[in-house]
Design a protein around this motif. Structure first.
Motif, PDB file in Angstrom:
ATOM      1  N   MET A  87       0.824  -1.212   0.000  1.00  0.00           N
ATOM      2  CA  MET A  87       0.000   0.000   0.000  1.00  0.00           C
ATOM      3  C   MET A  87       0.856   1.259   0.000  1.00  0.00           C
ATOM      4  SD  MET A  87      -3.010   1.159   2.655  1.00  0.00           S
ATOM      5  CE  MET A  87      -4.196   0.050   1.917  1.00  0.00           C
ATOM      6  N   LEU A  88       1.951   1.257   0.748  1.00  0.00           N
ATOM      7  CA  LEU A  88       2.826   2.426   0.765  1.00  0.00           C
ATOM      8  C   LEU A  88       3.448   2.652  -0.604  1.00  0.00           C
ATOM      9  CD1 LEU A  88       4.227   4.714   2.259  1.00  0.00           C
ATOM     10  CD2 LEU A  88       5.973   3.067   3.019  1.00  0.00           C
ATOM     11  N   HIS A  89       3.895   1.567  -1.254  1.00  0.00           N
ATOM     12  CA  HIS A  89       4.458   1.696  -2.602  1.00  0.00           C
ATOM     13  C   HIS A  89       3.428   2.280  -3.564  1.00  0.00           C
ATOM     14  CE1 HIS A  89       6.248   0.649  -6.469  1.00  0.00           C
ATOM     15  NE2 HIS A  89       5.134   0.002  -6.756  1.00  0.00           N
ATOM     16  N   GLY A  90       2.216   1.723  -3.566  1.00  0.00           N
ATOM     17  CA  GLY A  90       1.187   2.220  -4.475  1.00  0.00           C
ATOM     18  C   GLY A  90       0.789   3.654  -4.175  1.00  0.00           C
ATOM     19  N   SER A  91       0.689   3.996  -2.902  1.00  0.00           N
ATOM     20  CA  SER A  91       0.291   5.355  -2.534  1.00  0.00           C
ATOM     21  C   SER A  91       1.323   6.372  -2.985  1.00  0.00           C
ATOM     22  CB  SER A  91       0.088   5.451  -1.022  1.00  0.00           C
ATOM     23  OG  SER A  91      -0.884   4.527  -0.576  1.00  0.00           O
ATOM     24  N   LEU A  92       2.593   6.068  -2.764  1.00  0.00           N
ATOM     25  CA  LEU A  92       3.644   6.994  -3.169  1.00  0.00           C
ATOM     26  C   LEU A  92       3.680   7.183  -4.685  1.00  0.00           C
ATOM     27  CD1 LEU A  92       6.595   5.878  -0.841  1.00  0.00           C
ATOM     28  CD2 LEU A  92       5.226   7.957  -0.640  1.00  0.00           C
ATOM     29  N   MET A  93       3.608   6.077  -5.410  1.00  0.00           N
ATOM     30  CA  MET A  93       3.734   6.169  -6.862  1.00  0.00           C
ATOM     31  C   MET A  93       2.514   6.808  -7.507  1.00  0.00           C
ATOM     32  SD  MET A  93       6.761   5.064  -7.278  1.00  0.00           S
ATOM     33  CE  MET A  93       6.889   4.868  -9.046  1.00  0.00           C
ATOM     34  N   VAL A  94       1.312   6.450  -7.064  1.00  0.00           N
ATOM     35  CA  VAL A  94       0.104   6.973  -7.701  1.00  0.00           C
ATOM     36  C   VAL A  94      -0.154   8.419  -7.295  1.00  0.00           C
ATOM     37  CG1 VAL A  94      -2.399   6.720  -7.871  1.00  0.00           C
ATOM     38  CG2 VAL A  94      -0.941   4.708  -7.996  1.00  0.00           C
ATOM     39  N   THR A 132      -0.349  21.074   2.298  1.00  0.00           N
ATOM     40  CA  THR A 132      -1.294  19.992   2.589  1.00  0.00           C
ATOM     41  C   THR A 132      -0.810  18.691   1.968  1.00  0.00           C
ATOM     42  OG1 THR A 132      -3.100  21.607   2.591  1.00  0.00           O
ATOM     43  CG2 THR A 132      -3.710  19.296   2.445  1.00  0.00           C
ATOM     44  N   THR A 133      -0.210  18.764   0.781  1.00  0.00           N
ATOM     45  CA  THR A 133       0.365  17.576   0.149  1.00  0.00           C
ATOM     46  C   THR A 133       1.542  17.048   0.964  1.00  0.00           C
ATOM     47  OG1 THR A 133      -0.286  18.451  -2.015  1.00  0.00           O
ATOM     48  CG2 THR A 133       1.314  16.656  -1.990  1.00  0.00           C
ATOM     49  N   VAL A 134       2.349  17.936   1.521  1.00  0.00           N
ATOM     50  CA  VAL A 134       3.465  17.510   2.374  1.00  0.00           C
ATOM     51  C   VAL A 134       2.935  16.770   3.600  1.00  0.00           C
ATOM     52  CG1 VAL A 134       5.376  18.317   3.811  1.00  0.00           C
ATOM     53  CG2 VAL A 134       4.981  19.340   1.565  1.00  0.00           C
ATOM     54  N   VAL A 135       1.887  17.303   4.216  1.00  0.00           N
ATOM     55  CA  VAL A 135       1.271  16.622   5.363  1.00  0.00           C
ATOM     56  C   VAL A 135       0.751  15.251   4.951  1.00  0.00           C
ATOM     57  CG1 VAL A 135      -0.646  16.730   7.006  1.00  0.00           C
ATOM     58  CG2 VAL A 135       0.713  18.774   6.538  1.00  0.00           C
ATOM     59  N   SER A 136       0.163  15.167   3.764  1.00  0.00           N
ATOM     60  CA  SER A 136      -0.339  13.876   3.273  1.00  0.00           C
ATOM     61  C   SER A 136       0.794  12.873   3.106  1.00  0.00           C
ATOM     62  CB  SER A 136      -1.070  14.095   1.950  1.00  0.00           C
ATOM     63  OG  SER A 136      -1.423  12.867   1.360  1.00  0.00           O
ATOM     64  N   LEU A 137       1.912  13.307   2.533  1.00  0.00           N
ATOM     65  CA  LEU A 137       3.067  12.409   2.361  1.00  0.00           C
ATOM     66  C   LEU A 137       3.578  11.921   3.712  1.00  0.00           C
ATOM     67  CD1 LEU A 137       5.388  11.087   0.799  1.00  0.00           C
ATOM     68  CD2 LEU A 137       6.556  13.300   0.818  1.00  0.00           C
ATOM     69  N   ALA A 138       3.683  12.826   4.683  1.00  0.00           N
ATOM     70  CA  ALA A 138       4.156  12.424   6.013  1.00  0.00           C
ATOM     71  C   ALA A 138       3.206  11.417   6.649  1.00  0.00           C
ATOM     72  CB  ALA A 138       4.305  13.659   6.904  1.00  0.00           C
ATOM     73  N   GLY A 139       1.906  11.619   6.476  1.00  0.00           N
ATOM     74  CA  GLY A 139       0.941  10.691   7.057  1.00  0.00           C
ATOM     75  C   GLY A 139       0.968   9.325   6.391  1.00  0.00           C
ATOM     76  N   MET A 140       1.051   9.284   5.062  1.00  0.00           N
ATOM     77  CA  MET A 140       1.102   7.997   4.360  1.00  0.00           C
ATOM     78  C   MET A 140       2.333   7.206   4.763  1.00  0.00           C
ATOM     79  SD  MET A 140      -0.074   8.944   0.485  1.00  0.00           S
ATOM     80  CE  MET A 140      -1.638   9.740   0.139  1.00  0.00           C
ATOM     81  N   LEU A 154      -4.841   6.365   9.779  1.00  0.00           N
ATOM     82  CA  LEU A 154      -3.915   7.438   9.427  1.00  0.00           C
ATOM     83  C   LEU A 154      -3.775   7.560   7.918  1.00  0.00           C
ATOM     84  CD1 LEU A 154      -1.879   9.579  10.276  1.00  0.00           C
ATOM     85  CD2 LEU A 154      -0.161   7.764  10.530  1.00  0.00           C
ATOM     86  N   TRP A 155      -3.723   6.425   7.230  1.00  0.00           N
ATOM     87  CA  TRP A 155      -3.620   6.454   5.774  1.00  0.00           C
ATOM     88  C   TRP A 155      -4.856   7.099   5.155  1.00  0.00           C
ATOM     89  CZ3 TRP A 155      -6.497   4.387   1.755  1.00  0.00           C
ATOM     90  CH2 TRP A 155      -5.895   4.402   0.498  1.00  0.00           C
ATOM     91  N   THR A 156      -6.039   6.761   5.638  1.00  0.00           N
ATOM     92  CA  THR A 156      -7.267   7.343   5.102  1.00  0.00           C
ATOM     93  C   THR A 156      -7.295   8.851   5.311  1.00  0.00           C
ATOM     94  OG1 THR A 156      -8.420   5.275   5.626  1.00  0.00           O
ATOM     95  CG2 THR A 156      -9.779   7.190   5.134  1.00  0.00           C
ATOM     96  N   ALA A 157      -6.864   9.308   6.488  1.00  0.00           N
ATOM     97  CA  ALA A 157      -6.807  10.749   6.737  1.00  0.00           C
ATOM     98  C   ALA A 157      -5.803  11.424   5.800  1.00  0.00           C
ATOM     99  CB  ALA A 157      -6.445  11.010   8.199  1.00  0.00           C
ATOM    100  N   SER A 158      -4.682  10.755   5.551  1.00  0.00           N
ATOM    101  CA  SER A 158      -3.672  11.323   4.650  1.00  0.00           C
ATOM    102  C   SER A 158      -4.203  11.433   3.228  1.00  0.00           C
ATOM    103  CB  SER A 158      -2.406  10.473   4.685  1.00  0.00           C
ATOM    104  OG  SER A 158      -1.892  10.367   5.999  1.00  0.00           O
ATOM    105  N   VAL A 159      -4.926  10.423   2.774  1.00  0.00           N
ATOM    106  CA  VAL A 159      -5.523  10.474   1.440  1.00  0.00           C
ATOM    107  C   VAL A 159      -6.547  11.605   1.357  1.00  0.00           C
ATOM    108  CG1 VAL A 159      -6.958   9.210  -0.203  1.00  0.00           C
ATOM    109  CG2 VAL A 159      -5.081   8.052   0.952  1.00  0.00           C
TER     110      VAL A 159
END
Length: 591
Positions: A87-94, A132-140, A154-159
């Protein structure tokens, strides 16, 4: 004007004197679109390096599951940890690479320059979207290191944070394109890159709002005990098993309403970038430019409608699979128009074989190869649905992952001199291209074969297939086919990831020691960003609004010192229209 929207007159008055900005204003609170665009690109660069490392770890785990990886061994070898890694790999890449780099990165930097604006429509909102995108990256990233139950929250909140940032960015792009174009920059004269960013922004506003709402509802269920996705709300009197399946389907509908269109959110800017580069380095106008614009609109429209393509077996209306299958197949029409435009641009052209052009042509190759495999996945019958994950993974990565990355690299080699007044090393760039191009085909084409092997076994039964193949090839050989392919894919992945070290070295070295470009337009391009110094000044094209006289792709000028004409160069009184010049050249070649 509301929301801090910028506006300016064209009277030619001098810029008002402003005090020198403080350190915080230059760093944390800098609202300049070029600064924010570069920061998005740094964010994407860090994310892609981490994402490739995670993909390498997954391939090693699949082939050698008993290997102890020092960093990850402390997290345990449970299935939940492997799922979190995936999930972390997919979240970062997508999210942080394929969505951020071509749209928020290059788009933020070059959209105002290409339309003759001095800034984005809402600079403060642009800055808010970035942080806000930086906060999302830190949360993911942090979600990987906590307990799975807390991690998914935490992942859902980051998304949700990322969706909010993407939604505001899309609104900013749309208003900027519509309201801040320079004089004479009519819609037919807009570069295809701007068209792609604009259409992509409209699509993003539609789909990221849906995913944002779905994530907020899911967080409310998890934290506030609400009933948005509760089976008790919808099927209070139905059996528990039916209620649970409906609960899953409700979330799936909202998720796929976003996720299928997200493929085209990542690809649309790449289509515009590749069309732009092919024309520039072919020294020819874009063939059938207006048809290409309509094709970009068609990709966005059809991509928005095929949200149910991956829900063939989730209890939809019996006619729904057929409808979504037809819609998914219809995407081939605008894709074919784009391909014909690209091939028509390349036909009988004076092609410049630099690294940016190689990556652009590589994108066309990968998009074509991956699109052929997409025809199989557009079928709605259960036989096609039973194709294994390997086939889907190969198709998805070949089209959305690798092809989009090639477009991003092409754009980076193309615009690097404008952003940093230096050039990336061409020798290292071409070596990196050929190693990566061969490597990705060696990684993802065998995945298609693995998927077809599993598909054949599912259709005929493992025992029958193994017996028939064993008679022909020898029993000891058959069980090793899949294992050998997986080992080959892993070795190719290691080599391909290692080849990215060439790019990283080239990028860092060129930033500090690269060849300086005194020429503001080294590629002899026509769009407005190449008419200013490198890097562009703070106010872009100056406080006097530029005037645009011609289209974005007027190459092959006759009786001129150069074979191109910039958009802000007024035509000579005796200069014929572009269509007449093209007809004259065609007639001369035929004679």
């Amino acid at each position: 004007m509301g929301l801090g929207m910028v506006y300016y007159d064209s009277s030619g008055s001098a810029a008002p004197e402003t005090p020198a900005p403080s350190f915080l204003s230059r760093t944390l609170f800098n609202t300049g679109h070029k600064v924010i665009g570069l920061r998005y690109l740094w964010l994407a660069l860090g994310s892609v390096l981490l994402g490739m490392l995670l993909s390498l770890l997954m391939r090693i785990h699949m082939v050698w599951p008993g290997v102890q990886i020092p960093f990850l061994s402390g997290f345990g070898g449970t299935a939940e940890r492997y799922a979190a890694l995936t999930m972390l790999h997919g979240s970062l890449m997508v999210f942080l690479v394929l969505t951020t780099a071509p749209q928020a990165g290059f788009g933020n930097y070059f959209l105002p320059l290409q339309i003759g604006a001095r800034e984005m429509a809402f600079p403060a909102m642009n800055l808010f979207s970035f942080w806000t995108t930086v906060v999302s990256l830190a949360g993911m990233t942090s979600a990987f290191f906590v307990h799975p139950d807390a991690g998914i929250t935490l992942w859902t909140a980051s998304v949700a944070f990322f969706c909010l940032a993407a939604l505001l960015t899309a609104l900013n792009f749309t208003v900027t394109t519509l309201d801040l174009r320079a004089k004479g920059m009519t819609l037919p004269r807009i570069p295809l890159t701007v068209w792609a960013w604009f259409i992509n922004a409209i699509l993003s506003m539609l789909i990221f709002s849906i995913l944002l709402a779905a994530c907020v509802f899911l967080l409310s269920d998890r934290l506030l005990s609400s009933q948005f996705f509760s089976p008790l709300t919808f099927l209070a009197h139905q059996p528990v098993s039916l209620a649970q399946s409906t609960l899953l389907s409700l979330w799936q509908r909202l998720f796929w309403f976003f996720a299928q269109a997200e493929v085209y959110v990542a690809m649309l800017p790449c289509f515009g970038i590749v069309s732009h580069l092919l024309s520039t380095f072919s020294r020819k106008p874009v063939w059938a430019e207006r048809a290409a614009v309509l094709a970009l609109c068609g990709v966005g429209l059809f991509g928005f409608f095929v949200w149910g393509q991956h829900m063939f077996s989730s209890g939809l209306n019996p006619w729904s699979p057929f409808v979504f299958s037809v819609l998914a197949s219809s995407l081939g029409l605008p894709a074919c128009v784009l391909l014909l435009s690209w091939f028509g641009t390349l036909w009988n052209a004076k092609i410049q074989h630099n690294t940016a052009m190689l990556f652009a042509v590589g994108f066309v190759s990968l998009f074509l190869a991956g699109g052929v495999s997409g025809i199989f996945l557009a079928r709605n019958d259960l036989a096609a649905a039973s194709i294994s994950d390997d086939f889907v993974t190969g198709h998805f990565h070949l089209v959305m992952g690798v092809a989009a990355t090639f477009a991003i690299l092409a754009a980076l080699f193309f615009w690097f001199p404008k952003m940093f007044a230096r050039r990336l090393n061409e020798t290292l760039g071409k070596l990196h291209f050929w190693l990566t191009f061969a490597g990705v085909y060696c990684v993802f084409m065998p995945m298609h074969w693995l998927g077809l092997i599993a598909h054949s076994r599912a259709q005929s039964g493992d025992a029958t297939v193994m017996a028939s193949l064993g008679t022909t090839l020898g029993a000891p050989f058959v069980p090793s086919i899949a294992g050998s392919l997986r080992s080959f894919v892993t070795a190719a992945t290691i080599l391909t990831v290692a080849a990215q070290g060439l790019f990283l070295f080239n990028f860092i070295w060129s930033l500090w020691r690269g060849e300086r470009t005194e020429d503001r337009n080294p590629w002899r391009a026509t769009t407005l960003e190449w008419t200013v110094s490198s890097p562009p000044p703070l106010d872009n094209l100056g406080w006097t609004e530029p005037m645009v006289y011609r289209g974005a792709y007027e190459f092959g000028a006759q009786a001129a010192a150069e074979d191109f004409a910039a958009q802000n160069v007024a035509p000579a009184p005796s200069e014929p229209p572009l269509q007449a010049r093209q007809s004259a050249r065609v007639g001369a070649k035929e004679n």
